[in-house]
Design an enzyme around this catalytic site. Sequence first.
Site, PDB file in Angstrom:
ATOM      1  N   GLY A  32      12.609  -4.376  11.865  1.00 37.62           N
ATOM      2  CA  GLY A  32      11.657  -3.412  11.306  1.00 37.62           C
ATOM      3  C   GLY A  32      10.330  -4.025  10.902  1.00 37.62           C
ATOM      4  N   ASN A  59      11.690  -8.657   6.737  1.00 38.63           N
ATOM      5  CA  ASN A  59      11.923  -7.994   8.020  1.00 38.63           C
ATOM      6  C   ASN A  59      11.421  -8.898   9.137  1.00 38.63           C
ATOM      7  OD1 ASN A  59      12.963  -5.654   6.808  1.00 38.63           O
ATOM      8  ND2 ASN A  59      10.911  -4.826   6.494  1.00 38.63           N
ATOM      9  N   ILE A  87       0.815  -1.216   0.000  1.00 33.19           N
ATOM     10  CA  ILE A  87       0.000   0.000   0.000  1.00 33.19           C
ATOM     11  C   ILE A  87       0.853   1.272   0.000  1.00 33.19           C
ATOM     12  CG2 ILE A  87      -0.261   0.353   2.513  1.00 33.19           C
ATOM     13  CD1 ILE A  87      -3.299   0.668   1.981  1.00 33.19           C
ATOM     14  N   HIS A 108       6.037 -12.141   5.645  1.00 34.96           N
ATOM     15  CA  HIS A 108       5.906 -11.630   4.281  1.00 34.96           C
ATOM     16  C   HIS A 108       7.275 -11.346   3.690  1.00 34.96           C
ATOM     17  CE1 HIS A 108       5.541  -8.359   7.210  1.00 34.96           C
ATOM     18  NE2 HIS A 108       6.189  -7.588   6.354  1.00 34.96           N
ATOM     19  N   HIS A 130       9.122  -9.075   0.910  1.00 32.05           N
ATOM     20  CA  HIS A 130       8.990  -7.905   0.040  1.00 32.05           C
ATOM     21  C   HIS A 130       9.755  -8.181  -1.254  1.00 32.05           C
ATOM     22  CE1 HIS A 130       7.873  -4.871   3.308  1.00 32.05           C
ATOM     23  NE2 HIS A 130       8.391  -5.831   4.036  1.00 32.05           N
TER      24      HIS A 130
HETATM   25  P1  5GP Z   1       7.097  -4.847   7.391  1.00 37.86           P
HETATM   26  O1  5GP Z   1       7.497  -3.497   7.875  1.00 37.86           O
HETATM   27  O2  5GP Z   1       6.304  -5.606   8.446  1.00 37.86           O
HETATM   28  O3  5GP Z   1       8.214  -5.667   6.835  1.00 37.86           O
HETATM   29  O4  5GP Z   1       6.143  -4.599   6.153  1.00 37.86           O
HETATM   30  C1  5GP Z   1       4.785  -4.372   6.243  1.00 37.86           C
HETATM   31  C2  5GP Z   1       4.371  -3.811   4.920  1.00 37.86           C
HETATM   32  O5  5GP Z   1       2.970  -3.889   4.814  1.00 37.86           O
HETATM   33  C3  5GP Z   1       4.743  -2.334   4.736  1.00 37.86           C
HETATM   34  O6  5GP Z   1       5.587  -2.181   3.597  1.00 37.86           O
HETATM   35  C4  5GP Z   1       3.397  -1.637   4.564  1.00 37.86           C
HETATM   36  O7  5GP Z   1       3.409  -0.588   3.624  1.00 37.86           O
HETATM   37  C5  5GP Z   1       2.486  -2.767   4.127  1.00 37.86           C
HETATM   38  N1  5GP Z   1       1.107  -2.600   4.536  1.00 37.86           N
HETATM   39  C6  5GP Z   1       0.657  -2.236   5.769  1.00 37.86           C
HETATM   40  N2  5GP Z   1      -0.686  -2.186   5.783  1.00 37.86           N
HETATM   41  C7  5GP Z   1      -1.099  -2.553   4.546  1.00 37.86           C
HETATM   42  C8  5GP Z   1      -2.391  -2.682   3.942  1.00 37.86           C
HETATM   43  O8  5GP Z   1      -3.436  -2.476   4.561  1.00 37.86           O
HETATM   44  N3  5GP Z   1      -2.429  -3.058   2.633  1.00 37.86           N
HETATM   45  C9  5GP Z   1      -1.284  -3.309   1.917  1.00 37.86           C
HETATM   46  N4  5GP Z   1      -1.439  -3.663   0.640  1.00 37.86           N
HETATM   47  N5  5GP Z   1      -0.061  -3.189   2.455  1.00 37.86           N
HETATM   48  C10 5GP Z   1       0.040  -2.815   3.750  1.00 37.86           C
END
Ligand code: 5GP
Length: 115
Positions: free
Chosen positions: A94, A88, A32, A101, A103
């Site tokens: 982070g 992450n 997002i 997940h 990236h």
């Molecule tokens: P993290 O920081 O846990 O590695 O990554 C979480 C990711 O999820 C972030 O890049 C963030 O932008 C994405 N994200 C968080 N909320 C949502 C959402 O509601 N929809 C989508 N598509 N991505 C999300």
Amino acid sequence: MPKDCLFCKIISGEIPSTEVYRDEEIFAFEDINPAAPTHILVIPIKHIQDISSATIEDQETMGKLLLVANKIAEDKGLTKDGFRYVINTGAYGGQTVFHLHLHILGGRSLGWPPG
Ligand code: 5GP
Ligand code: ZN
């Protein structure tokens, strides 16, 4: 599935997302808040909190997750110039959403090391 998991809700469709890939084990969708021109999240359908929580039972799913990511990278035209996978993990890593997940980041040159 944990009731309050954002990504489980995205898999179920309760929260909308832009789907990129889906099969019985793996789901992928657009981030997002993209950090690069291509920013896709690839997740197991099974709720696994983080990569450290994956067990031998998840071995096949983890392998498949990487191969699906490779297919997406190929389909999005990232393989020629290169791209990056990031997982992450935990506070120092982070991680902000506690459903494992991967990236996929691509479409521009990425800095190293991370801040
Ligand atoms: P993290 O920081 O846990 O590695 O990554 C979480 C990711 O999820 C972030 O890049 C963030 O932008 C994405 N994200 C968080 N909320 C949502 C959402 O509601 N929809 C989508 N598509 N991505 C999300
Ligand atoms: Zn979940």
